[in-house]
Design a protein around this motif. Structure first.
Motif, PDB file in Angstrom:
ATOM      1  N   ALA A  55       5.895  -0.754 -18.117  1.00 58.29           N
ATOM      2  CA  ALA A  55       7.385  -1.546 -17.628  1.00 58.29           C
ATOM      3  C   ALA A  55       7.631  -0.737 -16.176  1.00 58.29           C
ATOM      4  CB  ALA A  55       8.475  -0.774 -18.947  1.00 58.29           C
ATOM      5  N   ALA A  56       6.995   0.658 -16.537  1.00 59.27           N
ATOM      6  CA  ALA A  56       7.746   0.961 -15.000  1.00 59.27           C
ATOM      7  C   ALA A  56       6.734   0.763 -13.799  1.00 59.27           C
ATOM      8  CB  ALA A  56       7.077   3.213 -14.660  1.00 59.27           C
ATOM      9  N   ALA A  57       5.529   0.130 -14.005  1.00 54.76           N
ATOM     10  CA  ALA A  57       4.525  -0.093 -13.378  1.00 54.76           C
ATOM     11  C   ALA A  57       5.065  -1.477 -12.385  1.00 54.76           C
ATOM     12  CB  ALA A  57       3.621  -0.842 -13.109  1.00 54.76           C
ATOM     13  N   PHE A  58       5.552  -2.337 -13.435  1.00 59.54           N
ATOM     14  CA  PHE A  58       6.447  -3.883 -13.420  1.00 59.54           C
ATOM     15  C   PHE A  58       7.443  -3.450 -12.134  1.00 59.54           C
ATOM     16  CE2 PHE A  58       4.029  -5.794 -16.103  1.00 59.54           C
ATOM     17  CZ  PHE A  58       3.311  -6.679 -15.359  1.00 59.54           C
ATOM     18  N   THR A  69      -2.689 -18.592   1.659  1.00 54.69           N
ATOM     19  CA  THR A  69      -3.319 -17.410   1.636  1.00 54.69           C
ATOM     20  C   THR A  69      -3.308 -16.047   0.226  1.00 54.69           C
ATOM     21  OG1 THR A  69      -3.143 -17.241   4.295  1.00 54.69           O
ATOM     22  CG2 THR A  69      -3.675 -15.440   3.269  1.00 54.69           C
ATOM     23  N   ILE A  70      -4.615 -15.754   0.245  1.00 54.38           N
ATOM     24  CA  ILE A  70      -4.458 -14.595  -1.355  1.00 54.38           C
ATOM     25  C   ILE A  70      -5.050 -13.085  -0.843  1.00 54.38           C
ATOM     26  CG2 ILE A  70      -4.016 -16.506  -2.518  1.00 54.38           C
ATOM     27  CD1 ILE A  70      -7.305 -15.772  -3.154  1.00 54.38           C
ATOM     28  N   ALA A  71      -4.395 -12.069  -1.523  1.00 55.34           N
ATOM     29  CA  ALA A  71      -5.200 -10.983  -1.547  1.00 55.34           C
ATOM     30  C   ALA A  71      -4.102 -10.600  -2.791  1.00 55.34           C
ATOM     31  CB  ALA A  71      -3.381 -10.241  -0.269  1.00 55.34           C
ATOM     32  N   GLN A  72      -5.429  -9.540  -3.309  1.00 54.94           N
ATOM     33  CA  GLN A  72      -6.032  -9.275  -4.563  1.00 54.94           C
ATOM     34  C   GLN A  72      -5.406  -7.395  -4.132  1.00 54.94           C
ATOM     35  OE1 GLN A  72      -6.799 -11.100  -7.175  1.00 54.94           O
ATOM     36  NE2 GLN A  72      -8.009 -12.556  -6.047  1.00 54.94           N
ATOM     37  N   ILE A  73      -4.463  -7.454  -5.833  1.00 61.07           N
ATOM     38  CA  ILE A  73      -3.675  -5.683  -5.706  1.00 61.07           C
ATOM     39  C   ILE A  73      -4.567  -5.582  -6.557  1.00 61.07           C
ATOM     40  CG2 ILE A  73      -1.916  -4.988  -6.857  1.00 61.07           C
ATOM     41  CD1 ILE A  73      -0.054  -6.528  -5.818  1.00 61.07           C
ATOM     42  N   ASP A  74      -5.121  -4.032  -5.743  1.00 59.31           N
ATOM     43  CA  ASP A  74      -6.062  -3.368  -6.689  1.00 59.31           C
ATOM     44  C   ASP A  74      -5.901  -2.762  -8.183  1.00 59.31           C
ATOM     45  OD1 ASP A  74      -7.903  -1.347  -8.007  1.00 59.31           O
ATOM     46  OD2 ASP A  74      -7.153   0.468  -6.796  1.00 59.31           O
ATOM     47  N   PRO A  75      -6.657  -3.286  -9.017  1.00 61.11           N
ATOM     48  CA  PRO A  75      -6.185  -3.301 -10.615  1.00 61.11           C
ATOM     49  C   PRO A  75      -6.196  -2.145 -11.309  1.00 61.11           C
ATOM     50  CG  PRO A  75      -8.221  -4.571 -10.239  1.00 61.11           C
ATOM     51  CD  PRO A  75      -8.487  -4.171  -8.705  1.00 61.11           C
ATOM     52  N   ALA A  76      -6.379  -1.486 -10.070  1.00 66.62           N
ATOM     53  CA  ALA A  76      -6.115  -0.041 -11.080  1.00 66.62           C
ATOM     54  C   ALA A  76      -4.744   0.179 -10.854  1.00 66.62           C
ATOM     55  CB  ALA A  76      -6.837   1.124 -10.531  1.00 66.62           C
ATOM     56  N   ALA A  77      -3.965  -0.466 -10.044  1.00 61.03           N
ATOM     57  CA  ALA A  77      -2.856   0.162  -9.908  1.00 61.03           C
ATOM     58  C   ALA A  77      -1.622  -1.186 -10.588  1.00 61.03           C
ATOM     59  CB  ALA A  77      -2.122  -0.065  -8.439  1.00 61.03           C
ATOM     60  N   THR A  78      -2.441  -1.832 -11.575  1.00 57.31           N
ATOM     61  CA  THR A  78      -1.419  -3.461 -12.805  1.00 57.31           C
ATOM     62  C   THR A  78      -1.950  -3.321 -13.588  1.00 57.31           C
ATOM     63  OG1 THR A  78      -3.159  -4.686 -11.230  1.00 57.31           O
ATOM     64  CG2 THR A  78      -0.758  -4.117 -10.158  1.00 57.31           C
ATOM     65  N   PRO A  79      -1.928  -1.976 -13.834  1.00 60.09           N
ATOM     66  CA  PRO A  79      -2.306  -1.894 -15.758  1.00 60.09           C
ATOM     67  C   PRO A  79      -2.258  -3.196 -17.280  1.00 60.09           C
ATOM     68  CG  PRO A  79      -0.037  -1.243 -16.076  1.00 60.09           C
ATOM     69  CD  PRO A  79      -0.070  -1.233 -14.458  1.00 60.09           C
ATOM     70  N   ALA A  80      -1.253  -3.943 -16.445  1.00 60.81           N
ATOM     71  CA  ALA A  80      -1.444  -5.278 -17.697  1.00 60.81           C
ATOM     72  C   ALA A  80      -2.712  -6.188 -17.324  1.00 60.81           C
ATOM     73  CB  ALA A  80       0.083  -5.817 -18.298  1.00 60.81           C
ATOM     74  N   GLY A  81      -3.143  -5.964 -15.808  1.00 65.13           N
ATOM     75  CA  GLY A  81      -3.841  -7.581 -15.256  1.00 65.13           C
ATOM     76  C   GLY A  81      -4.105  -7.447 -14.266  1.00 65.13           C
ATOM     77  N   ALA A 104       0.797  -0.973   0.125  1.00 66.57           N
ATOM     78  CA  ALA A 104      -0.367   0.010   0.599  1.00 66.57           C
ATOM     79  C   ALA A 104       1.073   1.259   0.007  1.00 66.57           C
ATOM     80  CB  ALA A 104      -0.637   0.475   1.602  1.00 66.57           C
ATOM     81  N   ALA A 105       2.042   0.952   0.785  1.00 68.41           N
ATOM     82  CA  ALA A 105       3.037   2.380   0.541  1.00 68.41           C
ATOM     83  C   ALA A 105       3.359   2.759  -0.547  1.00 68.41           C
ATOM     84  CB  ALA A 105       4.107   2.313   1.545  1.00 68.41           C
ATOM     85  N   ALA A 106       3.641   1.877  -1.412  1.00 71.64           N
ATOM     86  CA  ALA A 106       4.701   2.196  -2.713  1.00 71.64           C
ATOM     87  C   ALA A 106       3.083   2.147  -3.500  1.00 71.64           C
ATOM     88  CB  ALA A 106       5.364   0.070  -2.874  1.00 71.64           C
ATOM     89  N   GLY A 107       1.768   2.136  -3.581  1.00 74.55           N
ATOM     90  CA  GLY A 107       1.204   2.615  -3.658  1.00 74.55           C
ATOM     91  C   GLY A 107      -0.160   1.275  -4.854  1.00 74.55           C
ATOM     92  N   PHE A 108       0.696   0.070  -3.948  1.00 75.56           N
ATOM     93  CA  PHE A 108      -0.477  -0.978  -4.666  1.00 75.56           C
ATOM     94  C   PHE A 108      -1.333  -1.394  -3.876  1.00 75.56           C
ATOM     95  CE2 PHE A 108       3.255  -0.702  -7.338  1.00 75.56           C
ATOM     96  CZ  PHE A 108       2.893  -1.381  -8.650  1.00 75.56           C
ATOM     97  N   PRO A 109      -2.274  -0.822  -3.379  1.00 73.35           N
ATOM     98  CA  PRO A 109      -3.280  -1.367  -2.145  1.00 73.35           C
ATOM     99  C   PRO A 109      -3.787  -2.369  -2.296  1.00 73.35           C
ATOM    100  CG  PRO A 109      -4.404   0.100  -3.475  1.00 73.35           C
ATOM    101  CD  PRO A 109      -2.935  -0.090  -4.010  1.00 73.35           C
ATOM    102  N   THR A 110      -4.171  -3.547  -1.539  1.00 72.76           N
ATOM    103  CA  THR A 110      -4.930  -4.484  -1.483  1.00 72.76           C
ATOM    104  C   THR A 110      -6.141  -5.238  -0.807  1.00 72.76           C
ATOM    105  OG1 THR A 110      -3.378  -5.782   0.446  1.00 72.76           O
ATOM    106  CG2 THR A 110      -2.465  -6.071  -1.478  1.00 72.76           C
ATOM    107  N   THR A 111      -6.528  -6.115  -1.509  1.00 76.92           N
ATOM    108  CA  THR A 111      -8.104  -6.077  -0.544  1.00 76.92           C
ATOM    109  C   THR A 111      -7.545  -7.132   1.260  1.00 76.92           C
ATOM    110  OG1 THR A 111      -8.208  -8.843  -1.433  1.00 76.92           O
ATOM    111  CG2 THR A 111      -9.041  -6.393  -2.432  1.00 76.92           C
TER     112      THR A 111
END
Length: 295
Positions: free
Chosen positions: A182-185, A128-140, A100-107
């Motif tokens: 690429a920057a997001a990855f 145990t899984i946690a989904q990252i907000d899809p808006a933060a991962t543009p390729a899927g 979350a601090a890096a801009g990738f909030p999770t459920t």
């Protein structure tokens, strides 16, 4: 540097409308496919293709549409293919804060399991899984995956493949704007971004053990390697395919010839069209150089 708590790539989720057909296709391609598993809480079923590098492919089908599997149901209404990337973490709950601090909030993390049939009886593999907000991962979609019982997943008798595949070597992403994707990855996985002409490569700081490069290129660049692949009809960005490391390309080529699926050979790389692999473009190589895919 990667985000604290993220240790690499765990697996790729290849969503399919016909799980039996997917199992048969990957078996024909020379993979050892594990028996079907059932995710009781998620109302989905899967087969896996395991590698000794601690990574794997998951062939996933929906057994009953539920809110918890809505992403995959929606994905399959459009196409088959790589519907999600799972990242390794030793603690999905602890990793949520740094993400979350890096801009990738999770459920909120979800605990679930599936029965695994072993010679000594049936046991439950748990995750145990946690989904990252899809808006933060543009390729899927990207999610965290913590294995509580890895010994039940990576079985020695399932990691030998007739095609010689030994592990994931790279991800392949199609994008209209390779710089942004690429920057997001790079922020998510760590490493640096290098230029390969119009393409970009996210190079991991410490390759190996699930730390793999991510090749991001426009569809027209990838078209050179996978000519006229139907996956290119998908609006970018999307995770188009992956590269697998092999020890003996001759053995790999023989296994692919037996499959009767069309295979393109060039620059030391064997390439299989997405129509033969449930929507995922696959490349096999021994001494792999990304320039072989995007010269």
């Amino acid at each position: 540097m990667s985000i604290d708590g993220i240790t690499g790539l765990n697996h790729l989720v290849i969503a399919t409308r016909d799980l039996d057909a997917a199992r048969d296709a990957y078996g024909r391609l020379g993979f050892t496919v594990t028996p079907r598993g059932h995710h009781t809480q998620l109302k989905s079923a899967n087969h896996t293709v395991l590698f000794p590098t601690g990574t794997y492919l998951e062939l996933l089908g929906i057994e009953e549409q539920r809110l918890v599997n809505a992403h995959y149901s929606a994905f399959l209404r459009q196409r088959e293919g790589i519907a999600a990337i799972a990242l390794k973490t030793p603690d999905a709950r602890a990793a949520a804060g740094p993400l979350a601090a890096a801009g990738f909030p999770t459920t909120e993390p979800v605990d679930f399991g599936r029965p695994v049939t072993l010679p000594e009886g049936t046991r439950d593999a748990s995750f145990t899984i946690a989904q990252i907000d899809p808006a933060a991962t543009p390729a899927g979609r990207v999610f965290l995956c913590q294995h509580h019982t890895p010994e039940l997943v990576w079985r020695a008798d399932a990691m030998e493949h007739a095609n010689g595949a030994a592990g994931l070597e790279a991800l392949v992403v199609a994008a209209a704007d390779p710089d942004a994707v690429a920057a997001a990855f790079a922020r998510l996985l760590g490493g640096t971004v290098s230029e390969r002409g119009a393409a970009r490569v996210v190079e991991p700081a410490q390759p190996g053990n699930g730390q793999v490069p991510v090749l991001v290129a426009t569809p027209d660049r990838l078209h050179w390697a996978w000519t006229a692949d139907p996956a290119f009809a998908t609006p970018p960005p999307f995770v188009a395919g992956f590269v697998l490391r092999v020890a003996d390309p001759v053995r790999t080529q023989q296994a692919l010839q037996k499959s009767k699926f069309p295979t393109v050979v060039g620059n030391g790389v064997l390439r299989v069209n997405s129509s033969s692999a449930c929507g995922a473009m696959i490349a096999f190589a021994q001494d792999f150089d990304l320039d072989a895919l995007i010269p």
